[in-house]
Design a protein around this motif. Structure first.
Motif, short mmCIF file in Angstrom:
data_model
loop_
_atom_site.label_atom_id
_atom_site.label_comp_id
_atom_site.label_asym_id
_atom_site.label_seq_id
_atom_site.Cartn_x
_atom_site.Cartn_y
_atom_site.Cartn_z
N VAL A 91 -4.07 -1.33 -13.47
CA VAL A 91 -4.04 -2.29 -12.36
C VAL A 91 -4.83 -1.66 -11.22
N VAL A 92 -5.99 -2.25 -10.94
CA VAL A 92 -6.83 -1.71 -9.87
C VAL A 92 -6.49 -2.45 -8.58
N ILE A 93 -6.07 -1.69 -7.57
CA ILE A 93 -5.70 -2.28 -6.29
C ILE A 93 -6.89 -2.19 -5.34
N SER A 94 -7.28 -3.34 -4.79
CA SER A 94 -8.37 -3.33 -3.82
C SER A 94 -7.86 -3.98 -2.55
N ASP A 95 -8.53 -3.73 -1.42
CA ASP A 95 -8.11 -4.46 -0.24
C ASP A 95 -9.20 -5.45 0.11
N VAL A 96 -8.78 -6.62 0.57
CA VAL A 96 -9.66 -7.78 0.67
C VAL A 96 -10.81 -7.53 1.66
N GLU A 97 -10.63 -6.58 2.58
CA GLU A 97 -11.67 -6.33 3.57
C GLU A 97 -12.74 -5.37 3.06
N ASN A 98 -12.46 -4.66 1.97
CA ASN A 98 -13.44 -3.69 1.45
C ASN A 98 -13.71 -3.94 -0.03
N LEU A 99 -13.80 -5.22 -0.37
CA LEU A 99 -13.91 -5.57 -1.79
C LEU A 99 -15.12 -4.92 -2.46
N LYS A 100 -16.25 -4.91 -1.77
CA LYS A 100 -17.47 -4.42 -2.40
C LYS A 100 -17.30 -2.97 -2.88
N ARG A 101 -16.84 -2.14 -1.96
CA ARG A 101 -16.67 -0.72 -2.32
C ARG A 101 -15.58 -0.57 -3.38
N SER A 151 1.28 -7.11 -0.06
CA SER A 151 2.48 -6.31 -0.27
C SER A 151 3.29 -6.26 1.02
N ARG A 152 2.62 -6.51 2.15
CA ARG A 152 3.35 -6.54 3.42
C ARG A 152 4.25 -7.77 3.48
N LYS A 153 3.74 -8.93 3.03
CA LYS A 153 4.53 -10.17 3.10
C LYS A 153 5.25 -10.45 1.78
N ASN A 154 5.11 -9.54 0.82
CA ASN A 154 5.73 -9.71 -0.49
C ASN A 154 5.32 -11.00 -1.18
N THR A 155 4.03 -11.34 -1.15
CA THR A 155 3.55 -12.51 -1.89
C THR A 155 2.63 -12.04 -3.02
N GLY A 156 2.66 -12.76 -4.12
CA GLY A 156 1.79 -12.47 -5.25
C GLY A 156 2.32 -11.42 -6.21
N ILE A 157 3.43 -10.78 -5.85
CA ILE A 157 3.96 -9.71 -6.70
C ILE A 157 4.54 -10.28 -8.01
N ASP A 158 5.21 -11.44 -7.90
CA ASP A 158 5.77 -12.04 -9.13
C ASP A 158 4.66 -12.42 -10.11
N TYR A 159 3.56 -12.95 -9.55
CA TYR A 159 2.44 -13.32 -10.42
C TYR A 159 1.83 -12.06 -11.06
N LEU A 160 1.74 -10.98 -10.29
CA LEU A 160 1.24 -9.71 -10.85
C LEU A 160 2.12 -9.28 -12.02
N LYS A 161 3.43 -9.43 -11.87
CA LYS A 161 4.34 -9.07 -12.97
C LYS A 161 4.05 -9.90 -14.23
N GLU A 162 3.78 -11.20 -14.02
CA GLU A 162 3.46 -12.07 -15.17
C GLU A 162 2.18 -11.59 -15.85
N LEU A 163 1.19 -11.24 -15.04
CA LEU A 163 -0.09 -10.78 -15.61
C LEU A 163 0.12 -9.50 -16.42
N ILE A 164 0.99 -8.61 -15.92
CA ILE A 164 1.23 -7.35 -16.64
C ILE A 164 1.89 -7.66 -17.99
N ILE A 165 2.88 -8.58 -17.97
CA ILE A 165 3.55 -8.93 -19.23
C ILE A 165 2.52 -9.43 -20.26
N GLN A 166 1.51 -10.16 -19.76
CA GLN A 166 0.55 -10.77 -20.69
C GLN A 166 -0.75 -9.97 -20.81
N TYR A 167 -0.65 -8.66 -20.63
CA TYR A 167 -1.86 -7.84 -20.57
C TYR A 167 -2.70 -7.93 -21.85
#
Ligand code: GDP
Ligand code: MG
Length: 291
Positions: A91-101, A151-167
């Motif tokens: 799982v590669v974590i990127s931040d939306v402001e530095n996507l290119k790098r 991760s600050r607002k705790n959104t998208g984490i449940d979807y990430l879990k689903e993606l991991i299950i279906q890796y």
């Protein structure tokens, strides 16, 4: 059910540890990698009623062209199928402001042939920065699944879990075709090692790392590993970085927009409030003068 082995990888300060905390809650422990003082954080995430994952929070790294102990550690893990922490899915974590790098590292990890999920974190900052993303386009171009997370607002984490299950449904196709960097060189590698990811072989040579029967000497014997060959490899490594950024620029052109005028950053907001105040006072005093 079997625990899914997950490695969290990303540039420093993209929110790896924050995502790790969201996934594992209190089920985490901190130790050291054997023999070195680099911190090792691991934990267990409950993904659903039936699925659990072992999560490893790897040290921050900018690329797989290792220049530090931390980066070397990430490469060694990703090349070593016998390591007990070898990930089923990265799982590669990127931040939306530095996507290119951040995407430089993403394409390198993906090109190892590992199932790789992209997390775009800090989604809560998009509005303020005037950023919009076309997720389906980015997913198609990067040949992956994307979880847009705050991760600050705790959104998208449940979807990430689903993606991991279906890796297992993730494509393991590379982003950058290594042969396009130098056809003669990579075609020779492909012929000699038909079952390996080209990029993995490439790392074994350029970083001179040994893993099982896969090592630099097996690919490029000492007699061929002359200073000239070494310089040539360095040159190819630069070509690789350029090829990756060309690919990334093309992808971002289609799936990423930043509208500076729409950016509601704090400074702009403050300026606007102040301007309103100034006008307010001016009108107020104007009326007072008239009266
Ligand atoms: P790491 O170095 O990749 O482990 O990143 P950390 O998890 O330590 O986070 C780096 C910084 O980014 C910290 O100040 C976090 O509070 C901040 N951060 C992490 N996730 C988010 C997020 O979703 N939104 C915002 N606005 N900040 C975040
Ligand atoms: Mg961290």
């Amino acid at each position: 059910a079997k625990q899914i082995n997950v490695a969290l990888i990303g540039n420093p300060n993209t929110g790896k540890t924050s995502v790790f905390n969201q996934l594992t809650g209190l089920n985490q422990q901190v130790g050291n990698y054997p023999g070195i003082t680099v911190e090792k954080k691991e934990g267990v995430a409950k993904l659903s009623r039936t699925h659990k994952a072992h999560i490893l929070d790897l040290p921050g790294t900018y690329s797989l062209n290792a220049s530090s102990l931390d980066e070397n550690l990430v490469i060694e893990l990703l090349l070593n199928k016998n390591d007990k922490d070898y990930p089923d899915v990265a799982v590669v974590i990127s931040d939306v402001e530095n996507l290119k790098r951040n995407l430089l590292l993403f394409t390198q990890i993906k090109d190892l042939g590992l199932p790789t999920i992209l997390v775009i974190n800090m989604a809560d900052r998009m509005d303020r920065k005037g950023i919009s993303l076309d997720i389906p386009v980015l997913e198609k171009e990067l040949k992956t699944k994307i979880a847009l997370v705050s991760s600050r607002k705790n959104t998208g984490i449940d979807y990430l879990k689903e993606l991991i299950i279906q890796y297992q449904n993730l494509s393991t196709e590379p982003c950058v075709n290594a042969s396009s960097i130098d056809p003669t060189y990579f075609d020779r590698l492909r012929q000699a090692f038909p079952n390996q990811s080209l990029y993995k072989l490439w790392l074994v040579i350029t970083q001179d790392v040994n893993f099982g029967n896969l090592n630099r000497k097996a690919i490029l014997p000492d007699s061929d590993f002359t200073p000239k060959a070494h310089a040539e490899l360095k040159r190819l490594q630069q070509k690789e970085t350029i090829a990756r950024y060309q690919f990334i620029n093309g992808v971002l052109k289609q799936g990423f927009t930043k509208d500076v005028n729409a950016a509601k950053d704090l400074r702009g907001r403050l300026d606007r409030v102040l301007t309103h105040k100034v006008w307010g006072y001016a009108i107020f005093f104007g009326i007072m003068l008239l009266i």
